[in-house]
Write a protein that holds these residues in place. Structure first.
Motif, PDB file in Angstrom:
ATOM      1  N   MET A   1       0.845  -1.167   0.000  1.00 44.73           N
ATOM      2  CA  MET A   1       0.000   0.000   0.000  1.00 44.73           C
ATOM      3  C   MET A   1       0.894   1.235   0.000  1.00 44.73           C
ATOM      4  O   MET A   1       1.998   1.221   0.512  1.00 44.73           O
ATOM      5  N   GLU A   2       0.403   2.283  -0.554  1.00 42.39           N
ATOM      6  CA  GLU A   2       1.192   3.497  -0.687  1.00 42.39           C
ATOM      7  C   GLU A   2       1.432   4.166   0.674  1.00 42.39           C
ATOM      8  O   GLU A   2       0.537   4.227   1.511  1.00 42.39           O
ATOM      9  N   PRO A   3       2.644   4.692   0.908  1.00 43.77           N
ATOM     10  CA  PRO A   3       2.965   5.265   2.219  1.00 43.77           C
ATOM     11  C   PRO A   3       2.086   6.462   2.605  1.00 43.77           C
ATOM     12  O   PRO A   3       1.744   6.632   3.771  1.00 43.77           O
ATOM     13  N   LEU A   4       1.730   7.302   1.642  1.00 40.16           N
ATOM     14  CA  LEU A   4       0.891   8.458   1.954  1.00 40.16           C
ATOM     15  C   LEU A   4      -0.505   8.028   2.375  1.00 40.16           C
ATOM     16  O   LEU A   4      -1.100   8.616   3.288  1.00 40.16           O
ATOM     17  N   LEU A   5      -1.014   6.994   1.746  1.00 40.77           N
ATOM     18  CA  LEU A   5      -2.322   6.475   2.123  1.00 40.77           C
ATOM     19  C   LEU A   5      -2.273   5.851   3.516  1.00 40.77           C
ATOM     20  O   LEU A   5      -3.194   6.045   4.321  1.00 40.77           O
ATOM     21  N   LEU A   6      -1.200   5.145   3.824  1.00 43.17           N
ATOM     22  CA  LEU A   6      -1.040   4.567   5.159  1.00 43.17           C
ATOM     23  C   LEU A   6      -0.951   5.667   6.226  1.00 43.17           C
ATOM     24  O   LEU A   6      -1.505   5.529   7.312  1.00 43.17           O
ATOM     25  N   GLN A   7      -0.260   6.748   5.900  1.00 44.58           N
ATOM     26  CA  GLN A   7      -0.162   7.860   6.838  1.00 44.58           C
ATOM     27  C   GLN A   7      -1.536   8.486   7.086  1.00 44.58           C
ATOM     28  O   GLN A   7      -1.881   8.807   8.228  1.00 44.58           O
ATOM     29  N   PHE A   8      -2.316   8.636   6.037  1.00 44.87           N
ATOM     30  CA  PHE A   8      -3.658   9.190   6.168  1.00 44.87           C
ATOM     31  C   PHE A   8      -4.564   8.278   6.999  1.00 44.87           C
ATOM     32  O   PHE A   8      -5.268   8.726   7.911  1.00 44.87           O
ATOM     33  N   LEU A   9      -4.525   6.969   6.721  1.00 46.05           N
ATOM     34  CA  LEU A   9      -5.327   6.017   7.482  1.00 46.05           C
ATOM     35  C   LEU A   9      -4.879   5.937   8.941  1.00 46.05           C
ATOM     36  O   LEU A   9      -5.698   5.757   9.844  1.00 46.05           O
ATOM     37  N   ASN A  10      -3.578   6.098   9.169  1.00 46.18           N
ATOM     38  CA  ASN A  10      -3.060   6.109  10.533  1.00 46.18           C
ATOM     39  C   ASN A  10      -3.613   7.312  11.304  1.00 46.18           C
ATOM     40  O   ASN A  10      -3.987   7.186  12.470  1.00 46.18           O
ATOM     41  N   ARG A  11      -3.675   8.456  10.670  1.00 42.18           N
ATOM     42  CA  ARG A  11      -4.253   9.641  11.319  1.00 42.18           C
ATOM     43  C   ARG A  11      -5.729   9.428  11.632  1.00 42.18           C
ATOM     44  O   ARG A  11      -6.199   9.802  12.709  1.00 42.18           O
ATOM     45  N   ILE A  12      -6.448   8.827  10.711  1.00 37.65           N
ATOM     46  CA  ILE A  12      -7.872   8.578  10.933  1.00 37.65           C
ATOM     47  C   ILE A  12      -8.064   7.622  12.100  1.00 37.65           C
ATOM     48  O   ILE A  12      -8.904   7.860  12.978  1.00 37.65           O
ATOM     49  N   MET A  13      -7.286   6.549  12.161  1.00 30.43           N
ATOM     50  CA  MET A  13      -7.429   5.577  13.236  1.00 30.43           C
ATOM     51  C   MET A  13      -7.036   6.169  14.594  1.00 30.43           C
ATOM     52  O   MET A  13      -7.678   5.898  15.608  1.00 30.43           O
ATOM     53  N   ARG A  14      -5.979   6.993  14.628  1.00 29.74           N
ATOM     54  CA  ARG A  14      -5.610   7.656  15.875  1.00 29.74           C
ATOM     55  C   ARG A  14      -6.706   8.604  16.342  1.00 29.74           C
ATOM     56  O   ARG A  14      -7.007   8.672  17.534  1.00 29.74           O
ATOM     57  N   THR A  15      -7.306   9.311  15.409  1.00 33.95           N
ATOM     58  CA  THR A  15      -8.385  10.235  15.761  1.00 33.95           C
ATOM     59  C   THR A  15      -9.587   9.483  16.309  1.00 33.95           C
ATOM     60  O   THR A  15     -10.151   9.867  17.345  1.00 33.95           O
ATOM     61  N   ILE A  16      -9.990   8.408  15.655  1.00 31.68           N
ATOM     62  CA  ILE A  16     -11.133   7.616  16.125  1.00 31.68           C
ATOM     63  C   ILE A  16     -10.835   7.031  17.505  1.00 31.68           C
ATOM     64  O   ILE A  16     -11.686   7.072  18.404  1.00 31.68           O
ATOM     65  N   GLY A  17      -9.641   6.514  17.701  1.00 29.41           N
ATOM     66  CA  GLY A  17      -9.272   5.952  18.991  1.00 29.41           C
ATOM     67  C   GLY A  17      -9.285   6.981  20.106  1.00 29.41           C
ATOM     68  O   GLY A  17      -9.780   6.724  21.212  1.00 29.41           O
ATOM     69  N   LEU A  18      -8.756   8.169  19.835  1.00 26.42           N
ATOM     70  CA  LEU A  18      -8.752   9.223  20.849  1.00 26.42           C
ATOM     71  C   LEU A  18     -10.164   9.699  21.177  1.00 26.42           C
ATOM     72  O   LEU A  18     -10.483   9.963  22.343  1.00 26.42           O
ATOM     73  N   VAL A  19     -11.016   9.812  20.165  1.00 27.16           N
ATOM     74  CA  VAL A  19     -12.400  10.245  20.404  1.00 27.16           C
ATOM     75  C   VAL A  19     -13.134   9.221  21.257  1.00 27.16           C
ATOM     76  O   VAL A  19     -13.828   9.579  22.225  1.00 27.16           O
TER      77      VAL A  19
END
Length: 77
Positions: A1-19
């Protein structure tokens, strides 16, 4: 998978987890333990809970800002 897409998905998952974590802690203190409800008068537990809620929300919003402040670099045409 592309690194930029992984970085974006990582941000989304961190945000969901923190919320979810933030909401769970506030529900536990406020609703389950009764500090969010003011029955006849303000008590020390109510005041401390609402002060905690305001201060923790500022910290929570700042944390989300730090997660999302830098652009990822995905160019959309």
């Amino acid at each position: 998978m592309e690194p930029l897409l992984l970085q974006f998905l990582n941000r989304i998952m961190r945000t969901i987890g923190l919320v979810v974590l933030y909401m769970s802690i506030n529900v536990a203190f406020g609703i389950m333990w009764g500090y969010a409800f003011i029955e006849t008068e303000w008590k020390l537990g109510n005041v401390l809970f609402y002060l905690y809620l305001i201060i923790s929300f500022i910290g929570f919003a700042y944390t989300l800002y730090r997660i999302w402040k830098n652009p990822i670099g995905i160019k959309i045409n």
